[in-house]
Design a protein around this motif. Structure first.
Motif, PDB file in Angstrom:
ATOM      1  N   ALA A  14       0.830  -1.208   0.000  1.00 44.04           N
ATOM      2  CA  ALA A  14       0.000   0.000   0.000  1.00 44.04           C
ATOM      3  C   ALA A  14       0.865   1.258   0.000  1.00 44.04           C
ATOM      4  CB  ALA A  14      -0.936  -0.009   1.201  1.00 44.04           C
ATOM      5  N   ILE A  15       1.925   1.268   0.784  1.00 39.96           N
ATOM      6  CA  ILE A  15       2.820   2.423   0.820  1.00 39.96           C
ATOM      7  C   ILE A  15       3.524   2.589  -0.524  1.00 39.96           C
ATOM      8  CG2 ILE A  15       4.947   3.314   1.858  1.00 39.96           C
ATOM      9  CD1 ILE A  15       3.942   2.094   4.520  1.00 39.96           C
ATOM     10  N   GLY A  16       3.985   1.487  -1.091  1.00 40.02           N
ATOM     11  CA  GLY A  16       4.643   1.545  -2.395  1.00 40.02           C
ATOM     12  C   GLY A  16       3.717   2.046  -3.483  1.00 40.02           C
ATOM     13  N   ALA A  17       2.468   1.578  -3.464  1.00 49.06           N
ATOM     14  CA  ALA A  17       1.492   2.024  -4.462  1.00 49.06           C
ATOM     15  C   ALA A  17       1.190   3.511  -4.281  1.00 49.06           C
ATOM     16  CB  ALA A  17       0.215   1.204  -4.353  1.00 49.06           C
ATOM     17  N   GLY A  18       1.053   3.952  -3.052  1.00 48.53           N
ATOM     18  CA  GLY A  18       0.796   5.364  -2.786  1.00 48.53           C
ATOM     19  C   GLY A  18       1.930   6.252  -3.260  1.00 48.53           C
ATOM     20  N   VAL A  19       3.151   5.829  -3.014  1.00 42.36           N
ATOM     21  CA  VAL A  19       4.309   6.602  -3.469  1.00 42.36           C
ATOM     22  C   VAL A  19       4.354   6.638  -4.993  1.00 42.36           C
ATOM     23  CG1 VAL A  19       6.839   6.585  -3.559  1.00 42.36           C
ATOM     24  CG2 VAL A  19       5.664   6.243  -1.380  1.00 42.36           C
ATOM     25  N   ALA A  20       4.064   5.504  -5.634  1.00 41.28           N
ATOM     26  CA  ALA A  20       4.072   5.459  -7.100  1.00 41.28           C
ATOM     27  C   ALA A  20       2.995   6.367  -7.688  1.00 41.28           C
ATOM     28  CB  ALA A  20       3.875   4.020  -7.568  1.00 41.28           C
ATOM     29  N   ILE A  21       1.813   6.364  -7.092  1.00 40.87           N
ATOM     30  CA  ILE A  21       0.723   7.204  -7.591  1.00 40.87           C
ATOM     31  C   ILE A  21       1.051   8.684  -7.405  1.00 40.87           C
ATOM     32  CG2 ILE A  21      -1.678   7.878  -7.168  1.00 40.87           C
ATOM     33  CD1 ILE A  21      -2.206   4.872  -6.571  1.00 40.87           C
ATOM     34  N   LEU A  22       1.539   9.052  -6.234  1.00 43.38           N
ATOM     35  CA  LEU A  22       1.887  10.456  -5.995  1.00 43.38           C
ATOM     36  C   LEU A  22       3.022  10.910  -6.905  1.00 43.38           C
ATOM     37  CD1 LEU A  22       1.627  10.762  -2.111  1.00 43.38           C
ATOM     38  CD2 LEU A  22       0.150  11.776  -3.846  1.00 43.38           C
ATOM     39  N   GLY A  23       4.011  10.054  -7.102  1.00 43.51           N
ATOM     40  CA  GLY A  23       5.106  10.388  -8.007  1.00 43.51           C
ATOM     41  C   GLY A  23       4.627  10.581  -9.428  1.00 43.51           C
ATOM     42  N   SER A  24       3.728   9.723  -9.870  1.00 40.61           N
ATOM     43  CA  SER A  24       3.179   9.844 -11.224  1.00 40.61           C
ATOM     44  C   SER A  24       2.386  11.135 -11.385  1.00 40.61           C
ATOM     45  CB  SER A  24       2.272   8.651 -11.539  1.00 40.61           C
ATOM     46  OG  SER A  24       2.989   7.457 -11.454  1.00 40.61           O
ATOM     47  N   LEU A  25       1.586  11.472 -10.383  1.00 42.85           N
ATOM     48  CA  LEU A  25       0.805  12.708 -10.444  1.00 42.85           C
ATOM     49  C   LEU A  25       1.703  13.945 -10.482  1.00 42.85           C
ATOM     50  CD1 LEU A  25      -2.156  11.955  -8.024  1.00 42.85           C
ATOM     51  CD2 LEU A  25      -2.271  12.304 -10.486  1.00 42.85           C
ATOM     52  N   LEU A  26       2.749  13.950  -9.676  1.00 49.80           N
ATOM     53  CA  LEU A  26       3.674  15.082  -9.684  1.00 49.80           C
ATOM     54  C   LEU A  26       4.369  15.207 -11.037  1.00 49.80           C
ATOM     55  CD1 LEU A  26       5.252  14.852  -6.128  1.00 49.80           C
ATOM     56  CD2 LEU A  26       3.725  16.619  -7.011  1.00 49.80           C
ATOM     57  N   PHE A  27       4.772  14.083 -11.604  1.00 47.29           N
ATOM     58  CA  PHE A  27       5.407  14.094 -12.923  1.00 47.29           C
ATOM     59  C   PHE A  27       4.439  14.632 -13.977  1.00 47.29           C
ATOM     60  CE2 PHE A  27       6.533  11.961 -16.922  1.00 47.29           C
ATOM     61  CZ  PHE A  27       7.836  12.426 -17.072  1.00 47.29           C
ATOM     62  N   TYR A  28       3.181  14.220 -13.925  1.00 47.38           N
ATOM     63  CA  TYR A  28       2.160  14.679 -14.876  1.00 47.38           C
ATOM     64  C   TYR A  28       1.912  16.182 -14.723  1.00 47.38           C
ATOM     65  CZ  TYR A  28      -2.396  15.335 -17.049  1.00 47.38           C
ATOM     66  OH  TYR A  28      -3.430  15.810 -17.802  1.00 47.38           O
ATOM     67  N   TRP A  29       1.734  16.652 -13.483  1.00 47.87           N
ATOM     68  CA  TRP A  29       1.476  18.069 -13.251  1.00 47.87           C
ATOM     69  C   TRP A  29       2.657  18.927 -13.695  1.00 47.87           C
ATOM     70  CZ3 TRP A  29      -0.582  16.940  -7.721  1.00 47.87           C
ATOM     71  CH2 TRP A  29      -1.915  16.533  -7.808  1.00 47.87           C
ATOM     72  N   PHE A  30       3.863  18.461 -13.449  1.00 48.28           N
ATOM     73  CA  PHE A  30       5.054  19.203 -13.882  1.00 48.28           C
ATOM     74  C   PHE A  30       5.089  19.277 -15.401  1.00 48.28           C
ATOM     75  CE2 PHE A  30       9.584  19.439 -15.007  1.00 48.28           C
ATOM     76  CZ  PHE A  30       9.887  20.632 -14.393  1.00 48.28           C
ATOM     77  N   GLY A  31       4.768  18.183 -16.071  1.00 50.88           N
ATOM     78  CA  GLY A  31       4.717  18.179 -17.529  1.00 50.88           C
ATOM     79  C   GLY A  31       3.674  19.123 -18.068  1.00 50.88           C
ATOM     80  N   GLN A  32       2.506  19.184 -17.426  1.00 50.58           N
ATOM     81  CA  GLN A  32       1.457  20.113 -17.845  1.00 50.58           C
ATOM     82  C   GLN A  32       1.896  21.564 -17.643  1.00 50.58           C
ATOM     83  OE1 GLN A  32      -1.546  19.456 -19.374  1.00 50.58           O
ATOM     84  NE2 GLN A  32      -0.601  17.461 -19.582  1.00 50.58           N
TER      85      GLN A  32
END
Length: 56
Positions: A14-32
């Motif tokens: 659960a912690i690993g999935a949460g970190v992966a999701i948050l990292g992906s969202l930050l990467f997406y927002w930075f790209g936008q």
């Protein structure tokens, strides 16, 4: 007796999935953000955050 709580496999997953999701969202927002900045630079030639008429 050992009272130390050890993390279970589900908690680690659960912690690993949460970190992966948050990292992906930050990467997406930075790209936008970068994409928006590039579009503004294409539209206006340069991007000034503050419209100062004395700046040449």
């Amino acid at each position: 007796m050992d009272n130390e709580k050890k993390m279970t496999d589900k908690e680690i997953t659960a912690i690993g999935a949460g970190v992966a999701i948050l990292g992906s969202l930050l990467f997406y927002w930075f790209g936008q953000f970068i994409s928006t900045i590039e579009l503004l630079e294409l539209a206006y030639g340069s991007l000034n955050f503050f419209n100062n008429p004395l700046t040449f």
